[in-house]
Design a protein around this motif. Structure first.
Motif, PDB file in Angstrom:
ATOM      1  N   ALA A 245       1.094  -5.959   3.716  1.00 25.86           N
ATOM      2  CA  ALA A 245      -0.312  -5.597   3.227  1.00 25.86           C
ATOM      3  C   ALA A 245      -1.452  -6.511   4.157  1.00 25.86           C
ATOM      4  O   ALA A 245      -2.386  -5.667   4.370  1.00 25.86           O
ATOM      5  N   ARG A 246      -1.156  -7.389   4.687  1.00 22.68           N
ATOM      6  CA  ARG A 246      -1.912  -8.103   5.545  1.00 22.68           C
ATOM      7  C   ARG A 246      -2.142  -7.774   6.987  1.00 22.68           C
ATOM      8  O   ARG A 246      -3.408  -7.806   7.362  1.00 22.68           O
ATOM      9  N   TYR A 247      -1.122  -7.087   7.395  1.00 26.61           N
ATOM     10  CA  TYR A 247      -1.327  -7.122   8.824  1.00 26.61           C
ATOM     11  C   TYR A 247      -0.832  -5.356   9.207  1.00 26.61           C
ATOM     12  O   TYR A 247      -0.902  -5.102  10.335  1.00 26.61           O
ATOM     13  N   GLY A 248      -0.623  -4.610   8.020  1.00 28.08           N
ATOM     14  CA  GLY A 248      -0.575  -3.075   8.232  1.00 28.08           C
ATOM     15  C   GLY A 248      -1.676  -2.413   9.104  1.00 28.08           C
ATOM     16  O   GLY A 248      -1.526  -1.297   9.688  1.00 28.08           O
ATOM     17  N   THR A 249      -2.916  -2.989   8.684  1.00 27.03           N
ATOM     18  CA  THR A 249      -4.183  -2.421   9.430  1.00 27.03           C
ATOM     19  C   THR A 249      -4.680  -3.003  10.610  1.00 27.03           C
ATOM     20  O   THR A 249      -5.685  -2.788  11.079  1.00 27.03           O
ATOM     21  N   THR A 250      -3.955  -4.148  11.054  1.00 23.90           N
ATOM     22  CA  THR A 250      -4.245  -4.898  12.106  1.00 23.90           C
ATOM     23  C   THR A 250      -3.286  -4.921  13.211  1.00 23.90           C
ATOM     24  O   THR A 250      -3.710  -5.474  14.408  1.00 23.90           O
ATOM     25  N   HIS A 251      -2.091  -4.737  12.960  1.00 21.83           N
ATOM     26  CA  HIS A 251      -0.998  -4.982  13.801  1.00 21.83           C
ATOM     27  C   HIS A 251      -0.086  -3.612  13.687  1.00 21.83           C
ATOM     28  O   HIS A 251      -0.051  -2.938  12.894  1.00 21.83           O
ATOM     29  N   LEU A 252       0.839  -3.503  14.704  1.00 15.53           N
ATOM     30  CA  LEU A 252       1.734  -2.480  14.773  1.00 15.53           C
ATOM     31  C   LEU A 252       2.975  -3.104  13.979  1.00 15.53           C
ATOM     32  O   LEU A 252       3.853  -3.596  14.760  1.00 15.53           O
ATOM     33  N   VAL A 253       3.360  -2.623  12.712  1.00 11.87           N
ATOM     34  CA  VAL A 253       4.115  -3.661  11.959  1.00 11.87           C
ATOM     35  C   VAL A 253       5.010  -2.639  11.207  1.00 11.87           C
ATOM     36  O   VAL A 253       4.584  -1.675  10.623  1.00 11.87           O
ATOM     37  N   PHE A 254       6.361  -2.954  10.725  1.00  7.69           N
ATOM     38  CA  PHE A 254       7.264  -2.156  10.136  1.00  7.69           C
ATOM     39  C   PHE A 254       7.933  -3.045   9.552  1.00  7.69           C
ATOM     40  O   PHE A 254       8.770  -4.000  10.008  1.00  7.69           O
ATOM     41  N   ASN A 255       8.408  -2.745   8.070  1.00  6.80           N
ATOM     42  CA  ASN A 255       9.672  -3.634   7.607  1.00  6.80           C
ATOM     43  C   ASN A 255      10.863  -2.996   7.139  1.00  6.80           C
ATOM     44  O   ASN A 255      10.686  -1.769   6.585  1.00  6.80           O
ATOM     45  N   ASP A 256      11.780  -3.050   7.876  1.00  9.36           N
ATOM     46  CA  ASP A 256      13.161  -2.499   7.880  1.00  9.36           C
ATOM     47  C   ASP A 256      13.536  -2.490   6.437  1.00  9.36           C
ATOM     48  O   ASP A 256      14.251  -1.395   5.888  1.00  9.36           O
ATOM     49  N   ASP A 257      13.551  -3.580   5.620  1.00 11.88           N
ATOM     50  CA  ASP A 257      14.236  -3.520   4.265  1.00 11.88           C
ATOM     51  C   ASP A 257      13.247  -2.598   3.217  1.00 11.88           C
ATOM     52  O   ASP A 257      13.944  -1.964   2.508  1.00 11.88           O
ATOM     53  N   ILE A 258      12.130  -2.657   3.507  1.00 11.79           N
ATOM     54  CA  ILE A 258      11.378  -1.645   2.762  1.00 11.79           C
ATOM     55  C   ILE A 258      11.217  -0.418   3.281  1.00 11.79           C
ATOM     56  O   ILE A 258      11.530   0.718   2.733  1.00 11.79           O
ATOM     57  N   GLN A 259      10.519  -0.055   4.404  1.00 16.74           N
ATOM     58  CA  GLN A 259      10.196   1.155   5.096  1.00 16.74           C
ATOM     59  C   GLN A 259      11.344   1.803   5.570  1.00 16.74           C
ATOM     60  O   GLN A 259      11.619   3.173   5.500  1.00 16.74           O
TER      61      GLN A 259
END
Length: 524
Positions: A245-259
């Protein structure tokens, strides 16, 4: 420095074709003993006569000259002599340290056999004691053209296959550990252990923890640019959702366990429709386990079909925030068997981390009102799987469509051979990351996860379905990843999030052309 951060490939090695000669640069031109000790350039007995003369290798190698293919054959024979996976792992790690290209050739050519064995983290350790100096720590890493970073806070058992990512994309992927050894530990035995090499203090929490992560995220973008992909791995539930939630709009981030888990499970569900019929909206899904994996899957299914999952609404006040969207009005049930009987799901999805919970009674119950019950026992490792493949097929008299998180051998039942599917995140995260890189994407959008799922499901053929498979063989992972990458990249261009212009005319061919090939190069 290029536009994405890092140093330009001034010598053209990464852009050279396989038949072009390249110079084996290190600090200087590698030769003699130093060349044989450089894993990036070492070829062992595959150095030809001309190369042995030009690079002062005479007397440093036995006289025989053998091909890379024969080296691979010999090493695979040796690996298969080991009984313990740990011994195979140690042998593979030793190979990586002396001959990178041969290591990756073995992994690419024998991916189904070696994937369960090999874990290859390249590690930078960043401890909480380096607060205020994280940028300095990152700059100590020798490679500059970083495209993928995998970061964890050590709450889980993180051993993902970064080498597997490298097999698919010629990139300097590396792992950063901000783990429990570096942020502290709450294990009193470790804190009192004189040989413990981690940070000897209690784990950071609250503001201290998030300030540390924020400094890291800021330093990554400053050092490597806007387009470096940061993959969160094995974060505790409460941290995992908060960081997205914090960095999804400011960085190129991906969570393997969730997404990643959500995308690979959705792909299996979509592929299963070839056997079940209907659409996702025609089916009912019961989740056993509502952690980050389960809620991530539910959210992506909901995005796909605009419907919500299954958590009883009466518990809503006591639920963690990420579970609340999936709460529904329903009388509380006290066990899984009662839930199956009450809800009558089409699919039973296990993400609980608790083994043997899909009992014979539970499986027989879901089979009693489904001609082809879909059973996904996704918890790892095998000992924690909700049920085995053999149990699922036996208890449903061969009618189940089964997939698991851990690999199971094929099962013979009533003279028919069933091949269990494995909902392995390795199907998704290399192709997804690859697609983000080749498109120059600056953000990850939910539609990209759907695109990855659709591409994976599209690789399941009628022949696979005849065997009860809802995932394609992992042996085809490079082809699968090229199609996933192309689909993800296409979505990035469609959403206006791609920066690599102009868009390639054929994204699948472009993805394939960017893939890493481990064949030996010829030296001047």
């Amino acid at each position: 420095m290029d536009s994405g951060g890092g140093v330009e490939d001034v010598y053209g090695e990464d852009r050279a074709t396989e038949d072009q000669l390249v110079t084996p640069w290190t600090v200087s031109v590698a030769s003699g003993y130093s060349l044989l000790r450089d894993p990036h350039h070492n070829k062992g007995l595959a150095f030809n006569e001309k190369e042995r003369d030009a690079h002062y290798l005479r007397g440093l190698l036995p006289p025989a000259i053998i091909s890379q293919e024969l080296q691979e054959k010999k090493l695979m024979h040796s690996l298969r002599q080991y009984d313990l996976p740990l011994h195979k792992y140690m042998a593979m790690m030793e190979l990586e340290e002396r001959n990178e290209r041969l290591f990756y050739k073995l992994l690419i050519d024998n991916v189904e056999e070696l994937l369960p064995v090999v874990y290859t983290p390249t590690v930078v350790c960043i401890s909480n004691s380096r607060r205020g100096k994280i940028l300095e720590v990152l700059r100590n890493w020798p490679q500059r053209t970083i495209q993928v970073i995998v970061v964890t806070d050590g709450h889980g058992n993180t051993c993902r296959e970064i080498g597997f990512v490298h097999c698919l994309r010629r990139s300097e992927a590396f792992r950063v550990f901000a783990d429990n050894n570096r942020c502290g530990t709450n294990n009193e035995q470790l804190l009192n252990d004189e040989f413990y090499i981690g940070l000897k203090q209690k784990r950071a929490t609250g503001k201290e923890y998030y300030d540390f992560l924020h400094e890291f995220m800021t330093a990554v973008k400053q050092n490597y640019g806007e387009k470096v992909l940061i993959q969160f791995e094995d974060f505790a539930n409460h941290n995992a959702f908060e960081l997205l939630a914090r960095y999804g709009t400011t960085h190129l981030v991906f969570n393997d366990d969730i997404q990643g888990t959500a995308s690979v499970v959705l792909a299996g569900l979509v592929a299963s429709l070839k056997l079940l019929g209907g659409t996702l909206a025609d089916h009912r899904f019961l989740f056993f386990g509502a952690g980050e994996a389960g809620t991530g899957v539910a959210e992506l299914i909901a995005i796909e079909m605009s419907k919500q999952g299954l958590i009883v609404n009466s518990r809503k006040e006591s639920l963690q925030h990420f579970k609340k969207p999936w709460a529904h009005e329903h009388e509380p049930v006290h066990n899984l068997l009662d839930a199956v009987k009450a809800i009558k799901p089409t699919a039973l999805i296990g993400t609980s981390g608790v083994g043997k919970t899909f009992t014979k009674e539970v499986v027989e119950a879901i089979a009693s009102f489904n001609q082809k019950p879909l059973i996904m026992a996704l918890s790892n490792p095998t000992s924690q799987s909700e049920c085995t493949a053999e149990e699922a097929y036996t208890w449903t008299e061969g009618r189940a469509i089964f997939a698991s998180g851990s690999p199971f051998d094929p099962v013979e039942f009533n003279r028919k051979r069933f091949v269990p599917g494995q909902a392995n995140n390795a199907y998704i995260f290399p192709g997804l990351g690859f697609g983000l890189v080749i498109s120059g994407a600056i953000r990850v959008h939910d539609d990209m996860l759907l695109a990855a799922s659709e591409a994976l499901a599209g690789q399941v053929t009628d022949e696979h379905c005849d065997k009860g498979m809802i995932y394609p063989p992992l042996s085809n992972i490079r082809k699968i990843s090229a199609h996933i990458a192309a689909n993800v990249a296409a979505k990035a261009y469609e959403l206006g999030l791609a920066t690599r212009l102009p868009r390639p005319a054929d994204l699948v061919k472009y993805a394939e052309s960017c893939m890493y090939t481990p064949s030996y190069r010829s030296y001047r």
